[in-house]
Design an enzyme around this catalytic site. Structure first.
Site, PDB file in Angstrom:
ATOM      1  CG  HIS A   1      59.201  45.942  35.176  1.00 18.78           C
ATOM      2  ND1 HIS A   1      58.080  46.158  35.950  1.00 18.78           N
ATOM      3  CD2 HIS A   1      59.676  47.167  34.865  1.00 18.78           C
ATOM      4  CE1 HIS A   1      57.903  47.464  36.094  1.00 18.78           C
ATOM      5  NE2 HIS A   1      58.846  48.102  35.457  1.00 18.78           N
TER       6      HIS A   1
ATOM      7  CG  HIS B   1      56.627  54.268  40.745  1.00 16.45           C
ATOM      8  ND1 HIS B   1      57.829  54.263  41.415  1.00 16.45           N
ATOM      9  CD2 HIS B   1      56.818  53.476  39.652  1.00 16.45           C
ATOM     10  CE1 HIS B   1      58.700  53.517  40.777  1.00 16.45           C
ATOM     11  NE2 HIS B   1      58.120  53.023  39.694  1.00 16.45           N
TER      12      HIS B   1
ATOM     13  CG  ASP C   1      60.782  49.926  33.035  1.00 19.60           C
ATOM     14  OD1 ASP C   1      59.589  50.241  33.191  1.00 19.60           O
ATOM     15  OD2 ASP C   1      61.571  49.729  33.975  1.00 19.60           O
TER      16      ASP C   1
ATOM     17  CD  GLU D   1      62.172  48.056  37.617  1.00 18.90           C
ATOM     18  OE1 GLU D   1      63.040  48.926  37.507  1.00 18.90           O
ATOM     19  OE2 GLU D   1      61.053  48.294  38.076  1.00 18.90           O
ATOM     20  CD  GLU D   2      58.348  49.354  39.534  1.00 17.84           C
ATOM     21  OE1 GLU D   2      59.234  50.008  40.080  1.00 17.84           O
ATOM     22  OE2 GLU D   2      57.774  49.718  38.488  1.00 17.84           O
TER      23      GLU D   2
END
Lengths: 454, 454
Positions: free
Chosen positions: A267, A412, A341, A313-314
């Site tokens: 992504h 993240h 990923d 994607e997130e």
């Protein structure tokens, strides 16, 4: 005749298999994936869907595919609801003032500008919060302190992340005013982990954030003193209108079946706190490099190798949803799919979800993967998040499982930066993606469609 | 008769030595130092000199000394010029926009509120900046990218830290408008390392900050592209008037020579980004626990054990200067001094700077320290920063050298929090401090005065 060669399927031209082995080994010395990752993280950096970095990343991706010599470079529009990060502060006012390192959970609502000030009520787990009486929660800021457990397969994430997904809604349902969680991460850094919370426009929710592991430890220690703990929370992140992002697609066209696709990719978006190096510039570097090296070294294979850099994607797998919708009449031309990923550490296993009839080719894949210290993980494999819509619609998938032992130290967070990538481990990824992608693209058969999900 | 006992000096009562060995071993199971450290970091937290945390820490220290049963608890005023942290942001505007994690260097001047925007000029080391022509620097923001090297003794710090101390002045002298450095630290976290810059009111200086290691890597990679890099810097930290802090002193009074002091301790202040757990709540926990355990287990020794929690070590050793001034007529009553100020990892060596005549007692110390895996590092030892004024005035000193391999991952960052402390390693520190402190307090002789500094 070696054991490896004995296990190989007869369908492949021996010269092709020999070329592929040579390329696999050459790929271990290639810096290309790292260079692509360095380029994306340096020249674009953070690229939250809908932010200025999003458009920059799309432009970067088109230019990079062209620079690498992909035969066809396309973008496809991805409509999304934009979520924009605002200010984020958390301060314990009493009994002992402290500033906590916090980040808002994606898709959550803002506090008022002046913040929310309330007493903290502590639960060890989401289940404890779910079991709590409304009277314990009403008017309070909930705090879930469950800590994610480290493991090679990252399975601790799935266990802990339910709290991130649901706490805002569960807290709201019980009359709480805001929610904080211990970051879903395995590190001890003051770098909180963001990530998406569940969002349904018809279900009430409250502002929610994650505090870093050391801050969660501090708060737990403070709560042990059995004095009321008052927290002031300002989280001004919010939904911010409509936006159109793009999936960016690079095709290396097939020589015999150009309309059949082996879909690999990553992504393109990232959370905004770091430069999204592990998540997921690395996946872009690995898969773009794999396609490029196959093309340059072996030449066109029978099928098209399609590298998709998925949008958002997130906080919504928006790119995956848009692609599935746009291509729903040609899904059966998507022969096999996989997404990289989970960072850039070494791959230790291949999992597949393919038809029984395709397993001999999986055996061939395994015979070429074993020298890379990769085992077979069975035919009940899953896929990256961006392949979920097509997998559920029937597409065959594979997963090259990366060692995730340290991935959730950085995932993240502001710490997701290029220095976390070991170029040598990354090159092993490229070698493995080359093997699986090339054999799938060159195979005479398909990999099944409409496989059941257990 | 064991080798250890053979090496011991005859001056000590065998029953005392036996008690001391028992206590040393019991201390390895004590949680007291950790509990004190948890208390200071949880109930006070950040305590930059002159900040609200400073006064809270002084109150905490007095209460804690009393709670622990110290015979005499005192405060002594410490005048200081206050430096207050403000906003701190750094943003690369071109060629590729990025936000950098930055923190102002202590004692530096602010930028204007709107910030300073200028091109970055890169130097690998301070020496390169010092050697540069003014025309290279004029109007620019300098950037020193030297990286600190990890080592057990922390010696990489001394090498790299000169850049932190001098860059603001050197940059100003060459017409630069601001200065940034790669953080003086061994980690790869987005947690920049603050620390004092040199300040002389008559020497021109510019605003200066440290960016985190990953941000420094990013900036270096960007500069490699040979395009001008423009940075916008806002650092509003500033000098902020006069303040009076306090040294807090806890005495365990001697039975025979109560006016002779073995001075141990830590500094009570911390930088403001973390909770100052390693730097230096740990030193407070270790030395307060050592004095307390000696007192409770063996009872009063001949001399007074004085635990000093020094004020404002971080940007001025203000407490050390004030104490030296206040006690300058009784310096010779300060028999031996040491400070614990390098975290909480295990001690691997004892260094001393004492008279030759005291070396037999050092031998006794070593015989009791060897079971703790502590070696002798010779009689050219240094001391903690807070003992510099008294050491230079003649006081004998010792240093219990801690393993600093990981210390500079966290030093002066937001990551300096309690979770970085291993309670077992910390207890080994307490055991070692008990040995040296008790033997010095019980010795019949002094340790010399007016020793030369090499």
């Amino acid at each position: 005749m070696s054991l490896n060669v004995m296990a190989e399927s007869d369908q492949f031209n021996p010269a092709f298999l020999q070329q592929l082995k040579v390329l696999r080994d050459q790929a271990l010395d290639s810096q290309l994936a790292y260079e692509i990752t360095e380029s994306l993280t340096t020249e674009v950096g953070a690229r939250l869907a809908g932010s200025p970095g999003d458009a920059k990343a799309v432009a970067w991706a088109q230019a990079k595919f062209k620079e690498l010599g992909f035969d066809r470079v396309m973008t496809e529009p991805v409509p999304l609801k934009r979520w924009t990060r605002g200010q984020e502060t958390a301060r314990i006012l009493s009994p002992f003032p402290h500033n906590l390192a916090i980040t808002a959970l994606g898709r959550t609502h803002p506090t008022p500008d002046e913040g929310i000030t309330a007493e903290v009520v502590h639960f060890a787990t989401l289940a404890d919060l779910q079991a709590a009486d409304k009277s314990e929660v009403a008017g309070k800021i909930t705090f879930i302190s469950e800590r994610m457990v480290r493991s090679q397969d990252g399975s601790g994430y799935g266990k802990a992340v339910a709290g991130r997904g649901l706490t805002a809604q569960v807290t709201a349902a019980k009359g709480g005013v805001a929610a904080i969680i211990r970051s879903i991460g395995t590190d001890n850094n003051r770098t909180p982990h963001t990530g998406g919370a569940r969002y349904d426009k018809d279900i009430p929710s409250v502002p929610a954030g994650a505090i870093s592991n050391p801050d969660a430890d501090l708060l737990v220690n403070m709560l042990k003193r059995n004095k009321p703990v008052t927290l002031q929370l300002k989280l001004t992140s919010h939904w911010d209108g409509d936006y159109t992002s793009q999936n960016v697609i690079g095709d290396m066209l097939g020589s015999e079946k150009p309309d059949e696709y082996i879909v690999i990719g990553c992504h393109l978006d990232s959370w905004d706190l770091g430069t999204g190096a592990l998540d997921d510039a690395a996946g872009c570097g690995i898969t773009m490099a794999a396609a490029k090296l196959i093309h340059d070294t072996i030449g066109p294979l029978k099928r098209t190798i399609r590298v998709v850099l998925w949008a958002n994607e997130e906080y919504g797998i928006s790119g995956a949803i848009a692609y599935h919708e746009a291509h729903k009449n040609e899904l059966k031309q998507h022969i096999l799919g996989g997404e990289s990923d989970l960072g850039a550490d070494k791959i230790y296993a291949l999992g597949t979800r393919v038809a029984e009839s395709a397993l001999p080719t999986v055996d061939t894949m395994m015979s070429l993967l074993k020298p890379l210290d990769i085992e077979y993980a069975g035919n009940q494999g899953s896929s990256g998040a961006d392949l979920i819509p097509m997998r559920r619609a029937g597409m065959a998938v594979f997963g090259l499982k990366q060692d995730a032992s340290s991935y959730f130290d950085y995932h993240h967070t502001a710490n997701d930066t290029l220095d976390k990538i070991n170029p040598e481990s990354m090159a092993q990824n490229v070698a493995a993606w080359i093997v699986v992608t090339a054999l799938a693209a060159e195979a005479d058969h398909d990999f099944g469609f409409g496989l059941s999900e257990e």
